[in-house]
Scaffold this motif. Structure first.
Motif, PDB file in Angstrom:
ATOM      1  N   ASN A 652       0.822  -1.212   0.000  1.00 44.93           N
ATOM      2  CA  ASN A 652       0.000   0.000   0.000  1.00 44.93           C
ATOM      3  C   ASN A 652       0.858   1.266   0.000  1.00 44.93           C
ATOM      4  N   LEU A 653       1.920   1.257  -0.831  1.00 45.82           N
ATOM      5  CA  LEU A 653       2.827   2.398  -0.938  1.00 45.82           C
ATOM      6  C   LEU A 653       2.964   2.802  -2.396  1.00 45.82           C
ATOM      7  N   ASN A 654       3.129   4.111  -2.627  1.00 47.94           N
ATOM      8  CA  ASN A 654       3.372   4.624  -3.966  1.00 47.94           C
ATOM      9  C   ASN A 654       4.864   4.731  -4.200  1.00 47.94           C
ATOM     10  N   GLY A 655       5.264   4.527  -5.454  1.00 51.20           N
ATOM     11  CA  GLY A 655       6.674   4.613  -5.776  1.00 51.20           C
ATOM     12  C   GLY A 655       6.887   4.884  -7.248  1.00 51.20           C
ATOM     13  N   THR A 656       8.171   4.770  -7.668  1.00 52.38           N
ATOM     14  CA  THR A 656       8.548   5.038  -9.050  1.00 52.38           C
ATOM     15  C   THR A 656       9.345   3.860  -9.584  1.00 52.38           C
ATOM     16  N   VAL A 657       9.065   3.458 -10.824  1.00 54.80           N
ATOM     17  CA  VAL A 657       9.761   2.338 -11.455  1.00 54.80           C
ATOM     18  C   VAL A 657      11.215   2.720 -11.684  1.00 54.80           C
ATOM     19  N   SER A 658      12.149   1.900 -11.146  1.00 53.52           N
ATOM     20  CA  SER A 658      13.577   2.185 -11.279  1.00 53.52           C
ATOM     21  C   SER A 658      14.228   1.373 -12.391  1.00 53.52           C
ATOM     22  N   THR A 659      13.711   0.136 -12.651  1.00 55.04           N
ATOM     23  CA  THR A 659      14.275  -0.724 -13.701  1.00 55.04           C
ATOM     24  C   THR A 659      13.145  -1.345 -14.507  1.00 55.04           C
ATOM     25  N   GLY A 672      10.326   6.350  -1.776  1.00 57.33           N
ATOM     26  CA  GLY A 672      11.024   7.216  -0.832  1.00 57.33           C
ATOM     27  C   GLY A 672      12.477   6.774  -0.733  1.00 57.33           C
ATOM     28  N   ILE A 673      12.938   6.480   0.488  1.00 50.44           N
ATOM     29  CA  ILE A 673      14.320   6.025   0.675  1.00 50.44           C
ATOM     30  C   ILE A 673      14.414   4.501   0.572  1.00 50.44           C
ATOM     31  N   LEU A 674      13.260   3.822   0.385  1.00 47.50           N
ATOM     32  CA  LEU A 674      13.219   2.363   0.293  1.00 47.50           C
ATOM     33  C   LEU A 674      13.194   1.949  -1.168  1.00 47.50           C
ATOM     34  N   ARG A 675      14.070   1.016  -1.535  1.00 42.05           N
ATOM     35  CA  ARG A 675      14.122   0.486  -2.895  1.00 42.05           C
ATOM     36  C   ARG A 675      13.912  -1.021  -2.803  1.00 42.05           C
ATOM     37  N   SER A 676      12.859  -1.523  -3.447  1.00 41.25           N
ATOM     38  CA  SER A 676      12.503  -2.929  -3.281  1.00 41.25           C
ATOM     39  C   SER A 676      12.161  -3.553  -4.619  1.00 41.25           C
ATOM     40  N   GLN A 677      12.388  -4.903  -4.714  1.00 36.51           N
ATOM     41  CA  GLN A 677      12.063  -5.642  -5.927  1.00 36.51           C
ATOM     42  C   GLN A 677      10.657  -6.237  -5.785  1.00 36.51           C
ATOM     43  N   VAL A 678       9.796  -5.992  -6.750  1.00 42.15           N
ATOM     44  CA  VAL A 678       8.423  -6.500  -6.729  1.00 42.15           C
ATOM     45  C   VAL A 678       8.073  -7.036  -8.107  1.00 42.15           C
ATOM     46  N   ASN A 679       6.994  -7.822  -8.163  1.00 46.95           N
ATOM     47  CA  ASN A 679       6.505  -8.369  -9.439  1.00 46.95           C
ATOM     48  C   ASN A 679       5.421  -7.451 -10.001  1.00 46.95           C
ATOM     49  N   ILE A 680       5.282  -7.448 -11.337  1.00 45.65           N
ATOM     50  CA  ILE A 680       4.314  -6.545 -11.972  1.00 45.65           C
ATOM     51  C   ILE A 680       2.885  -6.897 -11.587  1.00 45.65           C
ATOM     52  N   LYS A 681       2.658  -8.153 -11.114  1.00 46.79           N
ATOM     53  CA  LYS A 681       1.314  -8.539 -10.671  1.00 46.79           C
ATOM     54  C   LYS A 681       0.898  -7.784  -9.414  1.00 46.79           C
ATOM     55  N   SER A 707       8.139  12.809 -10.951  1.00 46.24           N
ATOM     56  CA  SER A 707       8.759  11.524 -10.617  1.00 46.24           C
ATOM     57  C   SER A 707      10.257  11.696 -10.467  1.00 46.24           C
ATOM     58  N   LYS A 708      10.648  12.384  -9.418  1.00 45.24           N
ATOM     59  CA  LYS A 708      12.066  12.660  -9.201  1.00 45.24           C
ATOM     60  C   LYS A 708      12.719  11.629  -8.289  1.00 45.24           C
ATOM     61  N   SER A 709      11.896  10.816  -7.656  1.00 41.30           N
ATOM     62  CA  SER A 709      12.481   9.880  -6.696  1.00 41.30           C
ATOM     63  C   SER A 709      13.420   8.901  -7.369  1.00 41.30           C
ATOM     64  N   LEU A 710      13.316   8.766  -8.717  1.00 40.51           N
ATOM     65  CA  LEU A 710      14.219   7.877  -9.426  1.00 40.51           C
ATOM     66  C   LEU A 710      15.644   8.405  -9.399  1.00 40.51           C
ATOM     67  N   THR A 711      15.810   9.716  -9.521  1.00 40.44           N
ATOM     68  CA  THR A 711      17.141  10.309  -9.648  1.00 40.44           C
ATOM     69  C   THR A 711      17.615  11.007  -8.394  1.00 40.44           C
ATOM     70  N   ILE A 712      16.723  11.253  -7.433  1.00 36.76           N
ATOM     71  CA  ILE A 712      17.108  11.994  -6.227  1.00 36.76           C
ATOM     72  C   ILE A 712      17.638  11.025  -5.172  1.00 36.76           C
ATOM     73  N   SER A 713      18.879  11.245  -4.756  1.00 37.53           N
ATOM     74  CA  SER A 713      19.478  10.423  -3.687  1.00 37.53           C
ATOM     75  C   SER A 713      18.995  10.930  -2.328  1.00 37.53           C
ATOM     76  N   PRO A 714      18.851  10.040  -1.362  1.00 39.74           N
ATOM     77  CA  PRO A 714      18.463  10.502  -0.010  1.00 39.74           C
ATOM     78  C   PRO A 714      19.607  11.168   0.727  1.00 39.74           C
ATOM     79  N   GLU A 715      20.711  11.430   0.042  1.00 37.45           N
ATOM     80  CA  GLU A 715      21.883  12.012   0.714  1.00 37.45           C
ATOM     81  C   GLU A 715      22.603  12.946  -0.234  1.00 37.45           C
ATOM     82  N   ILE A 716      23.144  14.067   0.293  1.00 36.92           N
ATOM     83  CA  ILE A 716      23.994  14.977  -0.489  1.00 36.92           C
ATOM     84  C   ILE A 716      25.290  15.213   0.265  1.00 36.92           C
TER      85      ILE A 716
END
Length: 791
Positions: A652-659, A672-681, A707-716
């Motif tokens: 139940n979270l929104n995100g951005t496709v990274s790959t 957000g700061i979480l990057r996880s592998q999921v299935n398209i189903k 959709s900037k979360s793809l390129t924005i790092s959680p750290e500078i």
């Protein structure tokens, strides 16, 4: 403790450094006279005092004892009834003022804080406020007594001022009036503490008065006019009375101080001791030291220890053990490999510990209390005594063997060197065997292979080696206990360019036994390197597994919480539906009973039935809509593109496709700061918000995807930037991070001077979308980073 060992192990250099940290002359004297103790109770007491001083410095900052002057001679004079001069009384005053400051420094902000070993010393201090307040009122400096010292002194000085003013008035009128033409210069001067005017020699008869002096040429006479003689006499008399009054004031102050002699003496002694203790605390901070644990069992266990006289940023920490499983440690390896440094580190740290000083080693290090430390280190050749290196070493060794016992620590550098190798090795083995039988803790360095074999074959004796990198021809300075070292003479010579045929011929002169032994050592060292590398990899994998396990556990906990929330919500809704149904059923039954008891209208009854049917239809309609909402579209891999906004249904979270999806339909989603592998189903494409910029063009829609979360790092990372550059980069980064819906970000600015950190914090305070910010905690980067949370 014998002086030769103290000198050989460079103990006095540590004392010189300690002496420089004391503020008072007597504190420096205590530091200079510091010697190692053999009383474990006294050692532990002094170690505790050093620790407590270090803690106070960390908590409240350093403290100066520069106001503590040597007043012992003045106190003796007070005891016999002498009068002190202004300088002596002022030094006592400064001592008591310092006592008051130190007393204030010792006060605790929280009374619940436990007492430490220094509390009794601070509590015994007595500032004697009445005495130092009186002295400070009366004495301004060593040459000046205050007018407020007494009413008589104040009156005398007022009278002197009036007399002076009268003299200046009369002489000024003469200088600027009738006598002007007789004067060499129109000035008023002093001769023999009397006011005079410079008269030309030829006019001396024109100015009646007393001649006090003349110029070197004789052309000018300094004459005191008769009109001011009486006033000068009055001033002279007032000066004598002033001096008498000052003597009286000093006598009064001395008498007052004499009544507090014992308290002043005790303050002086305590302040001197505290200066000495806090100097030890400062030394510990500078050496990054820790308090060692002492024992009387002869056990040494130094963890990550460093030689204090070497650069603490470059020296390689070493671990050394002795006295538990073995009492004799034989260190081998090439020259410049760190063998002698290891030897000196053990000896010097033991001396420092027994002197109540912290040692530069990791917490939990252990030291034994030794009554004597003997060290035979370095070139002992004596030209004056016509002794060779071997003879000098042997003379020293004979002394050690005659005096040492089981409460001694013995350090040998290159034992048996300086003579025939075969005889030297045999002699070294014999000496070490004798010491081993007496269970005397001994550490020795050597090149002899015979001593390596002796250590391998003798219980209670162990090899150690200083690691050497043959490829770079540099030592690593790591001490490896349990592994004998190689001299690496052939390998080093080859690297330095010695022809191979010479090296091969040299190898033929080595016996098969020696060659085999060196091969065994080589294989052992190679195996150790491989094992250490594999151990490091296993440790890394273990850390990664722990991190993954923690993340999985956290994820399961969140899912379980989500599941419980859904079930609870479903139960509540079901309960509400049942309640509504019950109420409606009850009302319907009442209506039918009403229709059965009285005359009723079929029309009314039909209306109620239609109402009930409508209610059921509405519920069925809602259920149908919910089912349709829950029935999601079947996704295909081609439906997803990098940057698409999606919803992960299971989380139940929104995100951005990274790959892009792989063959199994798995892809990575950045939430957000979480990057996880999921299935398209488990994904549902969602329409992402857009920002319309009407000023971009008249015809274009001007839509900007968020959709900037793809390129924005959680750290500078801002390290190395100027404050202006850093603020500019930070401004753009925070805008992008906020638009990406990142909950928090991490700003790396480093510690440094603190200027960059201050600039970042000042900027963050002005941003309305920043909810809060704080410095990092342990594991986050501590004061080198700032954690920012958005609203």
């Amino acid at each position: 403790m014998n002086q030769k060992a103290l000198k050989t192990l460079e103990y006095f250099k540590i004392i010189e450094h300690l002496e420089s940290l004391a503020s008072s002359l007597m504190g420096k004297e205590m530091c200079h006279n510091l010697k190692p103790s053999t009383d474990i109770v006294q050692i532990r007491k002094e170690q505790t005092q050093t620790s407590d001083a270090m803690k106070r410095i960390f908590k409240k900052g350093s403290i100066s004892f520069s106001g503590v002057k040597d007043i012992r001679a003045s106190l003796k004079r007070l005891e016999i009834g002498s009068i002190l001069n202004a300088g002596e009384l002022l030094r006592i005053c400064i001592l008591l003022e310092t006592t008051s400051k130190i007393k204030s420094y010792s006060k605790k902000e929280n009374p619940d804080i436990a007492d430490d070993s220094l509390d009794s010393l601070f509590a015994a201090l007595e500032p004697v406020h009445p005495l130092y307040s009186r002295i400070r009122t009366c004495i301004i400096s060593e040459e000046e007594i205050s007018d407020e010292a007494s009413s008589t002194l104040k009156h005398l000085r007022r009278s002197m001022k009036i007399a002076n003013d009268k003299i200046h008035s009369q002489l000024t009128s003469m200088v600027n009036g009738s006598a002007r033409s007789y004067l060499q210069d129109a000035v008023i001067t002093m001769r023999n503490d009397r006011y005079c005017i410079p008269v030309k020699a030829e006019y001396k008869g024109q100015v009646p008065g007393m001649i006090h002096d003349q110029s070197s040429t004789g052309s000018t006479l300094f004459i005191e006019p008769m009109s001011v003689v009486k006033l000068n006499n009055d001033i002279k008399e007032l000066l004598l009375k002033e001096q008498e009054e000052i003597e009286k004031i000093l006598a009064e102050l001395s008498e007052l101080a004499a009544g507090y002699t014992e308290l002043i003496k005790e303050d002086f002694e305590i302040l001197t001791e505290l200066d000495f203790i806090f100097a030890k605390g400062q030394l510990s901070i500078q050496y990054k030291g820790s308090e060692p644990q002492f024992n009387t069992d002869g056990i040494i266990d130094l963890k990550s220890s460093r030689h204090p006289l070497l650069n603490k940023d470059k020296v390689v920490p070493i671990n050394i053990r002795l006295g538990s499983d073995f009492d004799l440690l034989i260190v081998t390896g090439p020259n410049t490999g760190g063998k002698t440094v290891s030897l000196k580190t053990v000896g010097l740290l033991t001396l420092m510990g027994q002197s109540g000083l912290h040692i530069p080693a990791f917490d939990g290090s252990r030291l034994a209390v030794f009554k004597e430390i003997y060290a035979d280190i370095g070139d002992e050749q004596s030209i004056e005594q016509s002794l060779s290196t071997f003879s000098s070493h042997m003379t020293n060794i004979v002394t050690i063997l005659n005096e040492a016992d089981k409460d001694s620590l013995i350090l040998f550098d290159e034992l048996g060197a300086g003579t025939d190798p075969t005889e030297g090795a045999a002699l070294a083995i014999s000496i070490l065997t004798f010491l081993h039988r007496l269970q005397i803790r001994t550490m020795a360095t050597t090149h002899y292979s015979e001593l390596k074999i002796f250590a391998l074959s003798t219980p209670g004796v162990i090899n150690a080696s200083c690691e050497f990198d043959v490829e770079t021809l540099r030592p690593t300075y790591r001490l490896l206990i349990g592994i004998p070292g190689k001299s690496n003479a052939f390998a080093i010579s080859s690297k330095l360019g010695l022809p191979d045929y010479i090296i091969e011929e040299a190898k033929q002169h080595i016996t098969t036994l020696d060659q085999s032994f060196e091969d065994v050592i080589t294989d052992l060292e190679s195996s150790r390197s491989i094992i250490e590398k594999e151990r490091a990899e296993i440790k890394l994998y273990k850390t990664e597994i722990e991190a993954l396990k923690a993340a999985l556990t956290k994820k399961e906990e969140k899912l379980e919480e989500r599941k419980e929330a859904i079930l609870r919500e479903a139960n509540e809704k079901a309960h509400a539906i049942l309640r509504d149904a019950k109420e409606y059923a009850d009302q319907t039954i009442k209506n039918f009973n009403k229709y059965g008891k009285a005359a009723f209208s079929m029309k009314d009854m039909e209306n109620d039935r239609n109402s009930l049917r409508g209610k059921l239809s509405e519920v069925e309609k809602n259920l149908t809509l919910k089912n349709k909402a829950q029935t999601k579209k079947s996704n295909k891999p081609t439906d997803f593109k990098i940057g698409d906004s999606v919803k992960v249904l299971s989380m139940n979270l929104n995100g951005t496709v990274s790959t892009l999806p792989n063959q199994k339909g798995d892809l990575f989603v950045q939430m957000g700061i979480l990057r996880s592998q999921v299935n398209i189903k488990d994904l549902e494409l969602i329409d992402e918000p857009v920002i319309t910029a009407p000023t971009m063009s008249k015809t274009g829609g001007g839509k900007i995807k968020m959709s900037k979360s793809l390129t924005i790092s959680p750290e500078i990372n801002l390290i190395g930037k100027t404050t202006d550059e850093a603020v500019s980069l930070l401004d753009k980064y925070l805008d992008d991070a906020y638009l990406s819906h990142l909950p928090q970000v991490r700003i790396v600015h480093g510690r440094g001077t603190g200027a960059l950190r201050s600039a970042v914090h000042n900027y963050l305070k002005k941003q309305k979308y920043v909810k809060s910010f704080r410095l990092g905690i342990f594991g986050e980067g501590e004061t080198g980073v700032t954690i920012v949370e958005f609203k």
